[in-house]
Design a protein around this motif. Structure first.
Motif, PDB file in Angstrom:
ATOM      1  N   MET A 162      14.484  29.928 -30.608  1.00  0.00           N
ATOM      2  CA  MET A 162      16.158  29.006 -31.257  1.00  0.00           C
ATOM      3  C   MET A 162      16.266  28.774 -32.769  1.00  0.00           C
ATOM      4  O   MET A 162      15.387  28.697 -33.335  1.00  0.00           O
ATOM      5  N   PRO A 163      17.198  29.196 -33.256  1.00  0.00           N
ATOM      6  CA  PRO A 163      17.502  28.481 -35.246  1.00  0.00           C
ATOM      7  C   PRO A 163      17.271  26.945 -34.647  1.00  0.00           C
ATOM      8  O   PRO A 163      16.691  26.883 -36.245  1.00  0.00           O
ATOM      9  N   LEU A 164      17.437  26.447 -33.574  1.00  0.00           N
ATOM     10  CA  LEU A 164      16.402  25.052 -34.020  1.00  0.00           C
ATOM     11  C   LEU A 164      15.519  25.272 -32.536  1.00  0.00           C
ATOM     12  O   LEU A 164      15.857  25.134 -32.043  1.00  0.00           O
ATOM     13  N   PRO A 165      13.985  25.253 -32.878  1.00  0.00           N
ATOM     14  CA  PRO A 165      13.330  25.476 -31.641  1.00  0.00           C
ATOM     15  C   PRO A 165      13.005  23.702 -30.768  1.00  0.00           C
ATOM     16  O   PRO A 165      13.605  22.949 -31.670  1.00  0.00           O
ATOM     17  N   THR A 166      13.513  24.182 -29.953  1.00  0.00           N
ATOM     18  CA  THR A 166      13.156  22.857 -29.155  1.00  0.00           C
ATOM     19  C   THR A 166      11.846  22.539 -27.664  1.00  0.00           C
ATOM     20  O   THR A 166      12.427  24.001 -27.513  1.00  0.00           O
ATOM     21  N   PHE A 167      11.784  21.496 -27.346  1.00  0.00           N
ATOM     22  CA  PHE A 167      10.684  21.416 -26.501  1.00  0.00           C
ATOM     23  C   PHE A 167      10.933  20.326 -25.566  1.00  0.00           C
ATOM     24  O   PHE A 167       9.578  19.634 -25.563  1.00  0.00           O
ATOM     25  N   VAL A 168      12.246  19.788 -25.794  1.00  0.00           N
ATOM     26  CA  VAL A 168      12.451  18.353 -24.464  1.00  0.00           C
ATOM     27  C   VAL A 168      11.891  18.366 -23.227  1.00  0.00           C
ATOM     28  O   VAL A 168      11.488  17.685 -22.110  1.00  0.00           O
ATOM     29  N   ASP A 169      11.802  19.518 -22.689  1.00  0.00           N
ATOM     30  CA  ASP A 169      11.794  20.143 -21.582  1.00  0.00           C
ATOM     31  C   ASP A 169      10.448  20.799 -21.259  1.00  0.00           C
ATOM     32  O   ASP A 169       9.990  21.575 -20.625  1.00  0.00           O
ATOM     33  N   GLY A 170       9.581  20.702 -22.670  1.00  0.00           N
ATOM     34  CA  GLY A 170       8.044  21.433 -22.401  1.00  0.00           C
ATOM     35  C   GLY A 170       7.782  20.607 -23.389  1.00  0.00           C
ATOM     36  O   GLY A 170       7.053  19.369 -22.654  1.00  0.00           O
ATOM     37  N   ASN A 171       7.021  21.586 -24.306  1.00  0.00           N
ATOM     38  CA  ASN A 171       5.875  20.455 -25.176  1.00  0.00           C
ATOM     39  C   ASN A 171       5.635  20.757 -26.186  1.00  0.00           C
ATOM     40  O   ASN A 171       5.191  22.173 -26.205  1.00  0.00           O
ATOM     41  N   ILE A 172       5.600  20.488 -26.961  1.00  0.00           N
ATOM     42  CA  ILE A 172       5.343  20.832 -28.576  1.00  0.00           C
ATOM     43  C   ILE A 172       4.137  21.647 -29.010  1.00  0.00           C
ATOM     44  O   ILE A 172       4.554  23.073 -29.465  1.00  0.00           O
ATOM     45  N   ASP A 173       2.854  21.137 -28.657  1.00  0.00           N
ATOM     46  CA  ASP A 173       2.059  22.234 -29.077  1.00  0.00           C
ATOM     47  C   ASP A 173       1.981  23.652 -28.527  1.00  0.00           C
ATOM     48  O   ASP A 173       1.743  24.581 -28.762  1.00  0.00           O
ATOM     49  N   GLN A 174       1.897  23.228 -27.132  1.00  0.00           N
ATOM     50  CA  GLN A 174       2.866  24.350 -26.577  1.00  0.00           C
ATOM     51  C   GLN A 174       4.247  25.668 -27.014  1.00  0.00           C
ATOM     52  O   GLN A 174       3.455  27.227 -27.399  1.00  0.00           O
ATOM     53  N   LEU A 175       4.938  25.077 -27.731  1.00  0.00           N
ATOM     54  CA  LEU A 175       5.597  26.011 -28.366  1.00  0.00           C
ATOM     55  C   LEU A 175       5.144  26.517 -29.385  1.00  0.00           C
ATOM     56  O   LEU A 175       5.008  27.695 -30.142  1.00  0.00           O
ATOM     57  N   VAL A 176       4.265  25.839 -30.304  1.00  0.00           N
ATOM     58  CA  VAL A 176       3.580  26.234 -31.469  1.00  0.00           C
ATOM     59  C   VAL A 176       3.032  27.119 -31.143  1.00  0.00           C
ATOM     60  O   VAL A 176       2.743  28.915 -32.055  1.00  0.00           O
ATOM     61  N   GLY A 177       2.096  27.321 -30.765  1.00  0.00           N
ATOM     62  CA  GLY A 177       1.324  28.380 -30.112  1.00  0.00           C
ATOM     63  C   GLY A 177       2.375  30.314 -29.398  1.00  0.00           C
ATOM     64  O   GLY A 177       1.452  30.555 -29.595  1.00  0.00           O
ATOM     65  N   SER A 178       2.640  29.906 -28.693  1.00  0.00           N
ATOM     66  CA  SER A 178       3.663  30.578 -28.363  1.00  0.00           C
ATOM     67  C   SER A 178       5.085  31.377 -29.394  1.00  0.00           C
ATOM     68  O   SER A 178       4.548  32.543 -29.014  1.00  0.00           O
ATOM     69  N   ILE A 179       4.933  31.071 -30.390  1.00  0.00           N
ATOM     70  CA  ILE A 179       5.178  31.031 -31.673  1.00  0.00           C
ATOM     71  C   ILE A 179       4.991  31.781 -32.504  1.00  0.00           C
ATOM     72  O   ILE A 179       4.951  33.022 -33.048  1.00  0.00           O
ATOM     73  N   GLN A 180       3.297  31.100 -32.470  1.00  0.00           N
ATOM     74  CA  GLN A 180       2.308  31.977 -33.029  1.00  0.00           C
ATOM     75  C   GLN A 180       2.240  33.164 -32.445  1.00  0.00           C
ATOM     76  O   GLN A 180       1.857  33.792 -33.562  1.00  0.00           O
ATOM     77  N   ARG A 181       1.887  33.453 -31.981  1.00  0.00           N
ATOM     78  CA  ARG A 181       1.686  34.158 -30.615  1.00  0.00           C
ATOM     79  C   ARG A 181       2.566  35.817 -30.966  1.00  0.00           C
ATOM     80  O   ARG A 181       2.650  36.618 -31.092  1.00  0.00           O
ATOM     81  N   LEU A 182       4.221  35.088 -31.803  1.00  0.00           N
ATOM     82  CA  LEU A 182       4.943  36.227 -32.453  1.00  0.00           C
ATOM     83  C   LEU A 182       4.764  36.971 -33.587  1.00  0.00           C
ATOM     84  O   LEU A 182       5.086  37.968 -33.476  1.00  0.00           O
ATOM     85  N   GLN A 183       3.591  36.179 -33.856  1.00  0.00           N
ATOM     86  CA  GLN A 183       3.952  36.232 -35.889  1.00  0.00           C
ATOM     87  C   GLN A 183       2.656  37.951 -35.598  1.00  0.00           C
ATOM     88  O   GLN A 183       1.692  37.878 -34.561  1.00  0.00           O
ATOM     89  N   HIS A 184       2.827  38.386 -36.249  1.00  0.00           N
ATOM     90  CA  HIS A 184       2.133  39.543 -37.183  1.00  0.00           C
ATOM     91  C   HIS A 184       2.290  40.838 -35.648  1.00  0.00           C
ATOM     92  O   HIS A 184       1.405  41.420 -35.274  1.00  0.00           O
ATOM     93  N   GLN A 185       2.997  41.240 -35.063  1.00  0.00           N
ATOM     94  CA  GLN A 185       3.688  42.046 -33.850  1.00  0.00           C
ATOM     95  C   GLN A 185       4.580  42.835 -34.477  1.00  0.00           C
ATOM     96  O   GLN A 185       5.567  42.678 -35.601  1.00  0.00           O
ATOM     97  N   PRO A 186       4.302  44.192 -33.907  1.00  0.00           N
ATOM     98  CA  PRO A 186       5.349  44.898 -34.795  1.00  0.00           C
ATOM     99  C   PRO A 186       6.528  45.099 -34.719  1.00  0.00           C
ATOM    100  O   PRO A 186       7.692  46.240 -34.397  1.00  0.00           O
ATOM    101  N   TYR A 187       6.880  43.685 -33.624  1.00  0.00           N
ATOM    102  CA  TYR A 187       8.751  43.888 -33.428  1.00  0.00           C
ATOM    103  C   TYR A 187       9.784  44.735 -34.631  1.00  0.00           C
ATOM    104  O   TYR A 187       9.894  44.734 -35.523  1.00  0.00           O
ATOM    105  N   GLU A 188      10.826  45.306 -33.834  1.00  0.00           N
ATOM    106  CA  GLU A 188      11.799  46.306 -34.336  1.00  0.00           C
ATOM    107  C   GLU A 188      13.111  44.792 -34.955  1.00  0.00           C
ATOM    108  O   GLU A 188      13.263  44.332 -35.697  1.00  0.00           O
ATOM    109  N   THR A 189      12.753  44.338 -33.606  1.00  0.00           N
ATOM    110  CA  THR A 189      13.627  43.060 -33.407  1.00  0.00           C
ATOM    111  C   THR A 189      13.748  41.741 -32.768  1.00  0.00           C
ATOM    112  O   THR A 189      12.770  42.107 -31.726  1.00  0.00           O
ATOM    113  N   ILE A 190      13.772  41.524 -32.716  1.00  0.00           N
ATOM    114  CA  ILE A 190      14.462  39.611 -31.979  1.00  0.00           C
ATOM    115  C   ILE A 190      15.700  39.076 -31.661  1.00  0.00           C
ATOM    116  O   ILE A 190      16.490  38.801 -32.751  1.00  0.00           O
ATOM    117  N   ILE A 191      15.798  39.131 -30.363  1.00  0.00           N
ATOM    118  CA  ILE A 191      16.858  38.431 -29.578  1.00  0.00           C
ATOM    119  C   ILE A 191      16.304  37.411 -29.532  1.00  0.00           C
ATOM    120  O   ILE A 191      15.647  37.046 -28.394  1.00  0.00           O
TER     121      ILE A 191
END
Ligand SMILES: [Zn+2]
Length: 282
Positions: A166-195
């Motif tokens: 999200m343009p401003l990451p939010t985790f109020v209904d989740g967990n900040i450390d898990q969100l960091v892990g989930s965003i890191q998993r998207l790094q260095h992937q061959p994606y053309e576009t992210i929606i």
């Protein structure tokens, strides 16, 4: 509602009525796959008209990326679609989702005709879905919420990241450390576009910088909340006062100004959890 064509077969719809929330449409030889719906029935109806009247197709599968109403409430307008989500999404729709709709319906007549639809198929970590000539990789991506998933359209490497990005990451209904892990998993992937789940489409060239910026925001936020607590701030309210969104590297104007509110909710949630875990000085 804005409609944007991402590839020959992929369209994105972005709400004008609610925090630029997005839904995606992938056309296949065997019908359409819809990834999320929009909050207000009039906008979801416009998506349905586009699929049925403009494209002469129908929504065969509907993927709920997580239980939040701004992404799922239009599901009831596709009674013939096969709905898929994470296992926790079905549980949360059945509990918190029903409560949320009830209270939203009390404050808005526009939502009177909506109702919760429970997904027919659920998964835990990963699921591959093949529809006609298209393959979709659904992956658990917790952090924004416990039940969040991403959906990769394999052929075109277009990733529907939902609220993991999200343009401003939010985790109020989740967990900040898990969100960091989930965003890191998207790094260095061959994606053309992210929606992303809200806001503009992110193109390949912008991707590394954007994911880095989101991780920097979360890291700065954590550091600043820790610092405020060690400086003697005793309540989430006091802490929110001393950590403006710019201090964590994001701008106020993001999502037409909704960033300020989203950021404040982040600070509250994080401060409350850190204060409750902090050692008590007697
Ligand atoms: Zn959400």
């Amino acid at each position: 509602m804005q409609r944007e064509r991402v590839t020959d077969t992929i369209h994105v719809f972005r709400s004008d009525l609610y925090v630029q929330v997005t839904a995606g449409l992938v056309m296949t030889e065997a019908g359409a796959v819809l990834i999320d719906t929009l909050l207000y029935p009039e906008e979801t109806a416009a998506i349905k008209r586009f699929v049925e009247q403009r494209l002469g197709s129908h929504v065969k599968y509907l993927i709920n990326t997580h239980h939040h109403a701004d992404h799922t409430l239009g599901t009831c307008f596709f009674p013939d679609a096969h709905v898929i989500s994470h296992r926790l999404c079905r549980e949360l729709l059945d509990t918190r989702g029903r409560d949320a709709i009830r209270s939203m319906q009390e404050s808005s007549n526009d939502l009177a005709d909506t109702q919760v639809v429970l997904p027919a198929t659920v998964f835990d970590d990963q699921m591959t879905l093949t529809v006609g000539d298209q393959t979709f990789e659904l992956t658990w991506s917790p952090g924004h919420s416990e039940d969040s998933i991403t959906c990769l359209v394999a052929d075109s490497q277009v990733l529907f990241a939902a609220d993991t990005v999200m343009p401003l990451p939010t985790f109020v209904d989740g967990n900040i450390d898990q969100l960091v892990g989930s965003i890191q998993r998207l790094q260095h992937q061959p994606y053309e576009t992210i929606i992303q789940g809200h806001g503009e489409v992110i193109l390949r060239g912008e991707l590394p910088g954007r994911l880095e910026e989101d991780l920097n925001y979360l890291s700065a936020l954590k550091t600043q909340v820790e610092r405020a607590i060690s400086n003697g701030k005793k309540s989430p309210h006091e802490i929110a006062d001393v950590i403006p969104v710019e201090a964590c590297g994001k701008e106020k104007i993001v999502l037409h100004g909704a960033a300020i509110q989203l950021h404040e909710s982040n600070v509250y949630a994080l401060a409350a959890s850190m204060l409750s875990n902090a050692p008590v000085n007697t």
